[in-house]
Design a protein around this motif. Structure first.
Motif, PDB file in Angstrom:
ATOM      1  N   VAL A  49      71.794  22.852   6.796  1.00 59.09           N
ATOM      2  CA  VAL A  49      71.358  22.059   7.940  1.00 59.09           C
ATOM      3  C   VAL A  49      71.634  20.610   7.583  1.00 59.09           C
ATOM      4  O   VAL A  49      71.132  20.113   6.588  1.00 59.09           O
ATOM      5  N   ILE A  94      62.662  25.577   8.544  1.00 63.68           N
ATOM      6  CA  ILE A  94      63.111  24.206   8.262  1.00 63.68           C
ATOM      7  C   ILE A  94      61.957  23.269   8.564  1.00 63.68           C
ATOM      8  O   ILE A  94      61.296  23.407   9.595  1.00 63.68           O
ATOM      9  N   GLU A 142      74.415  22.653  12.081  1.00 63.04           N
ATOM     10  CA  GLU A 142      74.043  23.742  11.186  1.00 63.04           C
ATOM     11  C   GLU A 142      75.268  24.580  10.900  1.00 63.04           C
ATOM     12  O   GLU A 142      76.038  24.894  11.801  1.00 63.04           O
ATOM     13  N   GLU A 171      71.926  16.486   8.588  1.00 57.46           N
ATOM     14  CA  GLU A 171      71.475  15.418   9.476  1.00 57.46           C
ATOM     15  C   GLU A 171      72.516  14.309   9.541  1.00 57.46           C
ATOM     16  O   GLU A 171      72.241  13.217  10.002  1.00 57.46           O
ATOM     17  N   TYR A 173      73.347  28.566   4.272  1.00 58.29           N
ATOM     18  CA  TYR A 173      72.939  27.971   5.540  1.00 58.29           C
ATOM     19  C   TYR A 173      72.644  26.512   5.277  1.00 58.29           C
ATOM     20  O   TYR A 173      71.673  26.194   4.590  1.00 58.29           O
ATOM     21  N   LYS A 206      58.899  18.840   3.152  1.00 62.00           N
ATOM     22  CA  LYS A 206      59.524  17.572   2.764  1.00 62.00           C
ATOM     23  C   LYS A 206      58.566  16.639   2.039  1.00 62.00           C
ATOM     24  O   LYS A 206      58.991  15.796   1.265  1.00 62.00           O
ATOM     25  N   TRP A 261      60.967  19.810   9.722  1.00 62.18           N
ATOM     26  CA  TRP A 261      61.526  18.620  10.384  1.00 62.18           C
ATOM     27  C   TRP A 261      60.572  17.437  10.323  1.00 62.18           C
ATOM     28  O   TRP A 261      60.680  16.511  11.107  1.00 62.18           O
ATOM     29  N   LYS A 285      63.885  14.512  -9.940  1.00 62.79           N
ATOM     30  CA  LYS A 285      64.616  13.933  -8.807  1.00 62.79           C
ATOM     31  C   LYS A 285      66.046  13.670  -9.240  1.00 62.79           C
ATOM     32  O   LYS A 285      66.288  13.000 -10.240  1.00 62.79           O
ATOM     33  N   LEU A 286      66.972  14.215  -8.536  1.00 68.09           N
ATOM     34  CA  LEU A 286      68.368  14.031  -8.915  1.00 68.09           C
ATOM     35  C   LEU A 286      69.027  12.964  -8.046  1.00 68.09           C
ATOM     36  O   LEU A 286      68.599  12.714  -6.952  1.00 68.09           O
ATOM     37  N   GLU A 346      68.624  19.599  -1.929  1.00 70.90           N
ATOM     38  CA  GLU A 346      68.348  18.601  -0.895  1.00 70.90           C
ATOM     39  C   GLU A 346      68.558  17.192  -1.416  1.00 70.90           C
ATOM     40  O   GLU A 346      68.690  16.251  -0.634  1.00 70.90           O
ATOM     41  N   SER A 347      68.565  17.016  -2.726  1.00 72.02           N
ATOM     42  CA  SER A 347      68.798  15.665  -3.245  1.00 72.02           C
ATOM     43  C   SER A 347      70.146  15.559  -3.948  1.00 72.02           C
ATOM     44  O   SER A 347      70.388  14.625  -4.684  1.00 72.02           O
ATOM     45  N   LEU A 348      71.018  16.544  -3.717  1.00 70.76           N
ATOM     46  CA  LEU A 348      72.341  16.495  -4.341  1.00 70.76           C
ATOM     47  C   LEU A 348      73.399  16.308  -3.261  1.00 70.76           C
ATOM     48  O   LEU A 348      73.232  16.768  -2.137  1.00 70.76           O
ATOM     49  N   CYS A 383      69.066  36.889   7.730  1.00 66.38           N
ATOM     50  CA  CYS A 383      68.505  35.666   7.165  1.00 66.38           C
ATOM     51  C   CYS A 383      67.246  35.304   7.932  1.00 66.38           C
ATOM     52  O   CYS A 383      67.202  35.433   9.152  1.00 66.38           O
ATOM     53  N   TYR A 435      70.219  18.342   4.579  1.00 64.64           N
ATOM     54  CA  TYR A 435      68.801  18.197   4.919  1.00 64.64           C
ATOM     55  C   TYR A 435      68.022  19.403   4.440  1.00 64.64           C
ATOM     56  O   TYR A 435      66.917  19.293   3.927  1.00 64.64           O
ATOM     57  N   ARG A 436      68.630  20.583   4.600  1.00 60.95           N
ATOM     58  CA  ARG A 436      67.979  21.802   4.121  1.00 60.95           C
ATOM     59  C   ARG A 436      69.069  22.800   3.822  1.00 60.95           C
ATOM     60  O   ARG A 436      70.073  22.895   4.552  1.00 60.95           O
ATOM     61  N   HIS A 473      68.277  34.908  11.725  1.00 61.45           N
ATOM     62  CA  HIS A 473      69.671  35.279  11.962  1.00 61.45           C
ATOM     63  C   HIS A 473      69.724  36.788  12.101  1.00 61.45           C
ATOM     64  O   HIS A 473      69.370  37.503  11.179  1.00 61.45           O
TER      65      HIS A 473
END
Lengths: 358, 371, 152
Positions: free
Chosen positions: B320, C59, B303, B322, B318, C141, C61, C151-152, B58-60, C55, B328-329, C70
């Motif tokens: 997701v 998520i 997605e 933004e 998968y 999150k 949000w 943290k990258l 998520e941070s790459l 799957c 985002y995920r 899925h």
């Protein structure tokens, strides 16, 4: 001519001339003990390096090749390492049994050396029930394994020991029955008698197919009895990590390890003695010239050659076969090997009575 | 978990297989309830090698996160990278040049062979036969050499980038691959002689770990684990990606459902991979190996899901988005996680020794399960 | 069945379902309460027969959580995506682990990573996180681990 028996006789003569009979006996016993311990250690070193080289050869590798010429001193270096390692005793273990077990294993292996004829007229103790003695003493081996497994206070060890108990007790039957086949043919339990009865040919050749069957049963049964792959369920490493010796370390582990290899040597020596004529050279009928050449090879070479050939076969098994499952292992013994060797024994007995063998 | 060690009230033994155990090939921890030698329950405890790759991604950026996925199923890292690259391409709607497509498929199939080789050796070792391991490594080694020349790495190749592959093939590639295939065909009979035809091996594998087709689907099994039960689930056939729809190969199906069927699926799958490589190795088209993409990739809001067939089964990626430069995920649907969940079901009632065989035929790679 | 046919069929089964456009597969949004009966119909209806849950994830949000399922049918080769909005402070949804066995593990993973409570799950315990882990759900999150997280 130079031979083991000459050395032994000369030594005995010199000792009897120098000391009184009691002193001679004591010195000879000490010498024999030292010799057995020396052989024990030497065999361990040789067999371990042999196993590693054989496995390397089968696995398209080089094997140990750093310590000494062609890596031949590797097992010596390993022994040194094991000697200086700490021998841990786990918390909650039965300390007495835990520490005793490896020594029992080693003592059993040493006791088994006694009736083995290493060369012509060179034997520690040619007792008249030699073969029976071997079968009896080798059963004690299972006690040391059960002791180790129980005393470790580890479920893997316990399961390994229980497997081993079931396995050794079962396979002793067919090993005993196939030994009995030779005893029936020879009419004697004494090791020297058995060897001398093979002067005109080894039992595996003289005894037609039933003796070959007995030999094969014997090899399978002793492989199982010494807990070697494909019957190494007691230490099945992918299932029980290391089985009964999971908790052992340092020299205590090394003793189990050595005992295993010495046991392999002993069962192969017994196999060579019973079926392949011990130190008897290979003779073919009336080819006098050929037989003469064979006689020139020292008897000790014959004995060790045959024994190491059998050891090689057992190592070959280990590095090619997958392991059996515990129920398949017991099925193999009780449903196949035991009936086969019983019927085989009947046939052999009939052959011995009717003098059908050569 | 440590108070669970001991015995149950019914007198059953509870043993811990793992986290360090010779049969688990990694840090898998199974708590097994045993009645004597018979298994009553297998309970996996995971997380020993969980790196939370999903959170990390998520941070790459979309270029960076592909390389992290090599560390999931490290035995088919090419295919993991491929799945991620495909997913990003789906979002960017980039057309991959034909040369890159062929290279990708070639690499995928080589990886599949290498992975199955390692599985074959490791599984034989689980059953107590040590020698096959080294024989398998002889062939795997030459694949690794090919990879090393072209990709610069032997295990985590990181060769796929969004839009194609990172660099062109090494000039020796075709020669080396042909040499490998010669070697492989010369040695393939050893596999059958050493392991497949062995009576002990067959007794250990047949009628062990039976998995019915319905259960395989219900437990979400994929790859050889499900195909051994007769479930057609080869993503390369059903939902073809890249050029798989133009290639001739068979989906390997066995109907036995036992460990031996799963074993045979993988053995035969290696031959199908050889067949694919044979079709492609002389027909690598000329042209670009990478499509032109922007330096900073931005996926549109939405997605995206791609499914590919790794050596272990279906890998789903998968994403997701933004609309930013980072996902985002991300969810990785790893084949091992679902295949592991069936272990308890198939192991109940069999012997402890068989558990090892079952784990071998499910081909569990622990970083793939834990992610 | 094609996406259009699936759409018609699902509207029959559950009129309250809303459809999402743009995806590769048919995507429907449902209320968590409707999920269990719908899942049973998905699994058992002969023309749908979604027997393969490939799957299952969630998520975050920031305002709410979304469960994403899925589904695929091995027999008919059609796929569908089901989404369900959950309350972030008290996420609850019925388990489907008795319908698709693979969900048992996937739901345990979602339970510890997102804190979603699966009602009637047979064995809702931590699977990946170490024993004694409480409260914080790593894939949300707002999760911050000042010691271990890079943290990258």
């Amino acid at each position: 001519m130079w031979s083991f028996s000459n050395i032994a006789n000369n030594l005995h003569k010199w000792l009897s001339e120098t000391f009184n009979p009691t002193m001679t006996l004591i010195i000879e016993m000490v010498l024999a003990g030292v010799a057995v311990i020396g052989l024990f250690a030497a065999l361990g070193l040789v067999l371990v390096i042999m196993e590693r080289k054989v496995s390397a050869w089968m696995q398209i590798r080089l094997g140990p090749n750093r310590v000494g010429p062609k890596g031949m001193l590797q097992s010596l270096a390993d022994t040194l390492k094991l000697l200086v390692k700490e021998g841990l005793t786990p918390n909650g273990a039965d300390k007495l049994l835990f520490n005793l077990a490896p020594f029992v294993a080693m003592i059993v292996a040493m006791l088994l050396m006694a009736p083995i004829a290493f060369a012509k007229d060179f034997q520690l103790w040619d007792l008249n029930i030699g073969v029976l003695y071997v079968s009896a003493i080798s059963s004690i081996m299972v006690i040391s394994i059960l002791m180790a497994g129980w005393a470790s206070n580890n479920k893997y060890s316990l399961m390994g020991a229980m497997r081993s108990g079931a396995q050794i007790v079962s396979y002793e039957l067919s090993a005993g029955l196939s030994i009995l086949a030779v005893v029936v043919m020879t009419g004697s339990l004494q090791v020297s008698d058995i060897i001398h009865s093979q002067a005109d040919g080894w039992w595996i050749f003289k005894g037609h197919i039933p003796m070959v069957v007995a030999f094969i049963t014997f090899i399978i049964a002793v492989t199982a009895e010494t807990n070697r792959a494909p019957f190494d369920l007691a230490e099945a490493e992918s299932e029980l990590t290391a089985g009964f010796h999971t908790e052992y370390s340092g020299m205590k582990f090394a003793l189990f390890f050595l005992a295993e290899y010495v046991n392999v040597f002993i069962v192969c020596a017994i196999g060579a003695t019973l079926f392949l004529g011990g130190w008897m050279p290979f003779h073919i009928g009336n080819w006098t010239q050929f037989n003469h050449v064979m006689d020139y090879i020292p008897s000790s070479i014959w004995f060790f050659g045959k024994t190491f050939f059998l050891i090689f076969v057992i190592m070959w098994f280990r590095w090619t076969f997958p392991r059996l499952r515990i129920d398949q292992l017991l099925n193999l013994e009780w449903k196949y090997l035991l009936p086969i060797s019983m019927i085989n024994l009947l046939i052999v007995t009939a052959m011995a009575i009717l003098k059908w063998h050569f | 978990m440590f108070e669970e060690v001991g015995t149950t009230t019914e007198g059953d033994i509870i043993i811990n297989v793992g986290p360090q155990h010779p049969a688990t090939h990694g840090v898998l921890h199974l708590v097994i309830t045993l009645n004597g030698e018979t298994i009553k329950k297998v309970e996996p405890h995971l997380g020993y090698i969980h790196r939370s790759i999903e959170k990390m991604c998520e941070s790459l950026s979309y270029r960076q996160f592909i390389y992290v996925t090599s560390r999931m199923d490290y035995l088919s890292s090419h295919i993991n990278n491929h799945a991620c690259a495909l997913c990003v391409e789906k979002g960017l709607q980039v057309e991959v040049p034909p040369r890159a497509q062929v290279i990708r498929v070639l690499m995928d199939e080589l990886t599949r062979i290498a992975s199955h080789e390692l599985w074959w050796g490791a599984m034989a070792m689980d059953l107590g036969a040590f020698t096959p391991f080294f024989h398998a490594f002889r062939e795997r080694e030459s694949i690794n050499d090919i990879m090393e020349e072209t990709c610069g790495a032997r295990l985590t190749m990181n060769y796929m980038v969004p839009g194609g592959v990172m660099q062109d093939l090494h000039p020796n590639f075709q020669k080396k691959v042909k040499e490998f295939m010669q070697l492989y065909k010369r040695k393939i009979h050893e596999y059958d002689e050493l392991v497949t035809g062995n009576i002990i091996f067959q007794n250990r594998m047949k009628n062990v770990g039976y998995l019915s087709a319905e259960d395989a689907v219900s437990y979400g099994c994929s790859g050889p684990a499900a195909r051994g039960s007769g479930v057609s689930c080869d993503i390369r056939k059903i939902y073809p990606y890249e050029i798989y729809d133009k290639l001739e190969f068979d989906e390997v199906l066995e109907t036995g459902g036992d460990s031996f069927a799963r074993y045979m699926v993988r053995i035969r799958e290696m031959q199908q991979s050889i067949r694919i490589i044979e079709q492609l190795i002389d027909n690598i088209p000329e042209g670009d190996f990478q499509a032109k993409t922007k330096a900073v990739l931005k996926l549109p809001k939405g997605e995206f899901y791609t499914r590919v067939e790794t050596a272990r089964g279906e890998l789903g990626v998968y994403i997701v988005s933004e609309g930013g430069t980072t996902p985002y995920r991300i969810k990785f649907r790893s084949p091992g996680f679902s295949n592991l969940s069936v272990l308890d079901h198939i192991a109940r009632g069999s012997k402890l020794g068989d558990l090892v065989a079952m784990m071998g035929t499910l081909d569990l790679v622990i970083p793939d399960i834990d992610r | 069945m094609s996406n259009e046919e699936l759409k018609v069929k699902i509207t029959e089964l559950l009129p309250a379902a809303t459809f999402e456009e743009g995806g590769e597969w048919l995507t429907i949004n449902i209320d968590p309460k409707d999920w269990l009966p719908l899942a049973q119909q998905f699994r058992n209806d002969d023309s749908l027969y979604f027997d393969y849950l490939f799957c299952l994830t969630c998520i975050d949000w920031k305002t709410h959580l979304t469960m994403v399922y899925h589904l695929s049918s091995v027999k008919h080769r059609h796929n569908i995506v089901i989404k369900s909005k959950l309350d972030r402070s008290n996420p609850e949804i019925e388990t489907i682990s008795h319908i698709w066995k693979t969900a048992e593990f996937h739901e345990r993973e979602v339970y510890e990573m997102f804190g979603v409570n699966f009602l009637n799950h047979p064995d809702l315990r931590l699977l990946i996180l170490p024993d004694g882990w409480e409260g914080r759900n790593p894939l949300r999150k707002d999760f911050e681990d000042t010691i271990n997280m890079i943290k990258l």
